[in-house]
Design a protein around this motif. Structure first.
Motif, mmCIF file in Angstrom:
data_model
loop_
_atom_site.group_PDB
_atom_site.id
_atom_site.type_symbol
_atom_site.label_atom_id
_atom_site.label_comp_id
_atom_site.label_asym_id
_atom_site.label_seq_id
_atom_site.Cartn_x
_atom_site.Cartn_y
_atom_site.Cartn_z
ATOM 1 N N LEU A 10 -14.601 1.181 -0.641
ATOM 2 C CA LEU A 10 -13.160 1.446 -0.616
ATOM 3 C C LEU A 10 -12.368 0.201 -0.234
ATOM 4 O O LEU A 10 -11.233 0.012 -0.676
ATOM 5 C CB LEU A 10 -12.850 2.570 0.375
ATOM 6 N N SER A 11 -12.962 -0.675 0.580
ATOM 7 C CA SER A 11 -12.290 -1.918 0.973
ATOM 8 C C SER A 11 -12.184 -2.892 -0.190
ATOM 9 O O SER A 11 -11.253 -3.691 -0.257
ATOM 10 C CB SER A 11 -13.062 -2.609 2.114
ATOM 11 N N THR A 12 -13.150 -2.820 -1.092
ATOM 12 C CA THR A 12 -13.330 -3.868 -2.095
ATOM 13 C C THR A 12 -12.887 -3.474 -3.495
ATOM 14 O O THR A 12 -12.393 -4.303 -4.258
ATOM 15 C CB THR A 12 -14.821 -4.276 -2.142
ATOM 16 N N ARG A 63 -4.067 9.942 -0.473
ATOM 17 C CA ARG A 63 -3.295 9.227 0.531
ATOM 18 C C ARG A 63 -4.207 8.453 1.478
ATOM 19 O O ARG A 63 -3.871 7.351 1.929
ATOM 20 C CB ARG A 63 -2.442 10.236 1.311
ATOM 21 N N ALA A 64 -5.385 9.002 1.784
ATOM 22 C CA ALA A 64 -6.316 8.327 2.681
ATOM 23 C C ALA A 64 -6.753 6.991 2.106
ATOM 24 O O ALA A 64 -6.881 5.997 2.838
ATOM 25 C CB ALA A 64 -7.524 9.221 2.941
ATOM 26 N N VAL A 65 -6.995 6.927 0.805
ATOM 27 C CA VAL A 65 -7.401 5.677 0.153
ATOM 28 C C VAL A 65 -6.280 4.649 0.243
ATOM 29 O O VAL A 65 -6.504 3.478 0.563
ATOM 30 C CB VAL A 65 -7.795 5.932 -1.313
ATOM 31 N N ASP A 70 -4.349 -0.422 2.283
ATOM 32 C CA ASP A 70 -3.222 -1.174 2.850
ATOM 33 C C ASP A 70 -3.625 -1.831 4.173
ATOM 34 O O ASP A 70 -3.271 -2.983 4.449
ATOM 35 C CB ASP A 70 -2.021 -0.249 3.079
ATOM 36 N N LEU A 71 -4.363 -1.085 4.978
ATOM 37 C CA LEU A 71 -4.823 -1.602 6.266
ATOM 38 C C LEU A 71 -5.732 -2.818 6.053
ATOM 39 O O LEU A 71 -5.588 -3.845 6.731
ATOM 40 C CB LEU A 71 -5.574 -0.495 7.006
ATOM 41 N N VAL A 72 -6.637 -2.701 5.107
ATOM 42 C CA VAL A 72 -7.578 -3.780 4.824
ATOM 43 C C VAL A 72 -6.849 -5.013 4.281
ATOM 44 O O VAL A 72 -7.137 -6.149 4.676
ATOM 45 C CB VAL A 72 -8.651 -3.304 3.823
ATOM 46 N N HIS A 75 -4.794 -6.768 7.088
ATOM 47 C CA HIS A 75 -5.592 -7.323 8.190
ATOM 48 C C HIS A 75 -6.973 -7.697 7.648
ATOM 49 O O HIS A 75 -7.998 -7.174 8.088
ATOM 50 C CB HIS A 75 -5.710 -6.304 9.325
ATOM 51 N N SER A 76 -6.970 -8.623 6.706
ATOM 52 C CA SER A 76 -8.201 -8.972 5.987
ATOM 53 C C SER A 76 -9.238 -9.635 6.897
ATOM 54 O O SER A 76 -10.419 -9.721 6.544
ATOM 55 C CB SER A 76 -7.884 -9.892 4.812
ATOM 56 N N HIS A 77 -8.816 -10.112 8.087
ATOM 57 C CA HIS A 77 -9.750 -10.766 8.999
ATOM 58 C C HIS A 77 -10.567 -9.757 9.810
ATOM 59 O O HIS A 77 -11.519 -10.155 10.508
ATOM 60 C CB HIS A 77 -8.973 -11.669 9.968
ATOM 61 N N ILE A 78 -10.217 -8.475 9.723
ATOM 62 C CA ILE A 78 -10.919 -7.444 10.492
ATOM 63 C C ILE A 78 -11.942 -6.739 9.610
ATOM 64 O O ILE A 78 -11.636 -6.316 8.494
ATOM 65 C CB ILE A 78 -9.924 -6.421 11.069
ATOM 66 N N GLU A 79 -13.149 -6.622 10.097
ATOM 67 C CA GLU A 79 -14.220 -5.947 9.354
ATOM 68 C C GLU A 79 -14.139 -4.435 9.597
ATOM 69 O O GLU A 79 -14.892 -3.863 10.379
ATOM 70 C CB GLU A 79 -15.582 -6.489 9.777
#
Length: 308
Positions: A10-12, A63-65, A70-72, A75-79
């Motif tokens: 989902l992040s990628t 909506r969850a996706v 958006d969060l990822v 804040h791309s520096h957070i895993e």
């Protein structure tokens, strides 16, 4: 709720990525990615499209996706896939306001050590802070809570629609929900409640066209204390309150358990009023409780002995 590999996908994933492209991005085998994508499809978080021999993966419009991606991005520096595994989403679900470790542990039914470990991991990354023992989000990271809530709601909706396409969720928390359906549900995890459940305690009421179910993977059956709370969630009017009074008079219900359930369902005041009504023989009135003489007649009709 979601495994790390699912959070990684989902992040990628961009619209139209193939399995092989995702495997290269995430450095996993295609077979491993295929299983993760299949799980996400089952959960309604992505879907796939055929493009010749290739299968393209597309994020759903859930909506969850949207919240998670958006969060990822911001804040791309957070895993996040690493951060949100295990019990993290469950803990974040209950961090809707500043809360102590004990409060979150009670609400989530987890050990305090578990909650503390999750919050420490998130605090070490600067996403939450503490004030007088209460944890709260820093900056805009409260969207992690929004994601956890929206994801749980989405998965509840998915589970309900499989067995009742026109079902409605009346109440929910992280891993349980109370639903109204137009048809009977006979599926694992769904426990009948509402007026139909009163029959198990020798109280027969006229039923409506709707059926009511609590979904819970850990519950064996709906207890009288839970049934009383569910009944008030379904309809908090005078008739349903009277039915709850009959149940509490007819069945030996542990008061501590009842009050604990009331806190869980946000019905502290309502349950307190019912208990005081019975204790004082109707001296407590709030406009929704019957006159004591009326309740005595109702109890006699249903052969329920009232306390003297």
């Amino acid at each position: 709720m979601l495994r790390r590999i699912e959070l990684e996908v989902l992040s990628t994933v961009d619209r139209g990525d193939t399995i092989s492209e995702l495997a290269m991005k995430l450095d996993h085998s295609e077979s491993y990615l295929s299983r993760a994508v299949a799980d996400l499809v089952d959960k309604g978080l992505v879907y796939t499209e055929r493009d010749g021999r290739r299968k393209r993966v597309v994020p759903s419009d859930a909506r969850a996706v949207e919240l998670y991606q958006d969060l990822v991005r911001q804040h791309s520096h957070i895993e996040f896939p690493e951060l949100l595994t295990g019990k993290a989403l469950e803990v974040l679900y209950y961090l809707d306001q500043p809360r102590t470790v004990a409060e979150i542990a009670d609400r989530s039914n987890n050990y305090r050590n578990t909650v503390n470990r999750v919050l420490k991991r998130i605090r070490d990354r600067g996403l939450v802070g503490t004030d007088d023992g209460h944890y709260d989000f820093n900056a805009d990271f409260n969207r992690m809570h929004e994601f956890a809530r929206e994801l749980a709601h989405h998965l509840h909706r998915q589970r309900l629609e499989v067995v009742a396409s026109k079902g409605t969720i009346l109440w929910e928390d992280y891993d349980e929900f109370l639903a109204q359906a137009e048809t009977e549900i006979d599926a694992e995890g769904f426990h009948e409640t509402g007026l139909a459940r009163f029959a198990a305690f020798d109280l027969q009421f006229l039923l409506t066209d709707h059926r009511y179910y609590l979904y819970s993977e850990t519950l064996d059956e709906v207890s009288p204390a839970e049934l009383c709370c569910h009944t008030l969630l379904i309809d908090n009017g005078s008739r349903h309150r009277s039915y709850c009074l009959l149940l509490l008079s007819h069945v030996d219900v542990d008061e501590d358990d009842l009050r604990e359930q009331a806190v869980k369902y946000g019905l502290d005041d309502e349950i307190d009023a019912l208990l005081q009504y019975l204790e004082t023989h109707g001296e407590i009135q709030d406009g929704l409780l019957p006159e004591w003489s009326e309740f005595q007649e109702l109890a006699a009709d249903y052969e329920v002995d009232l306390p003297q």
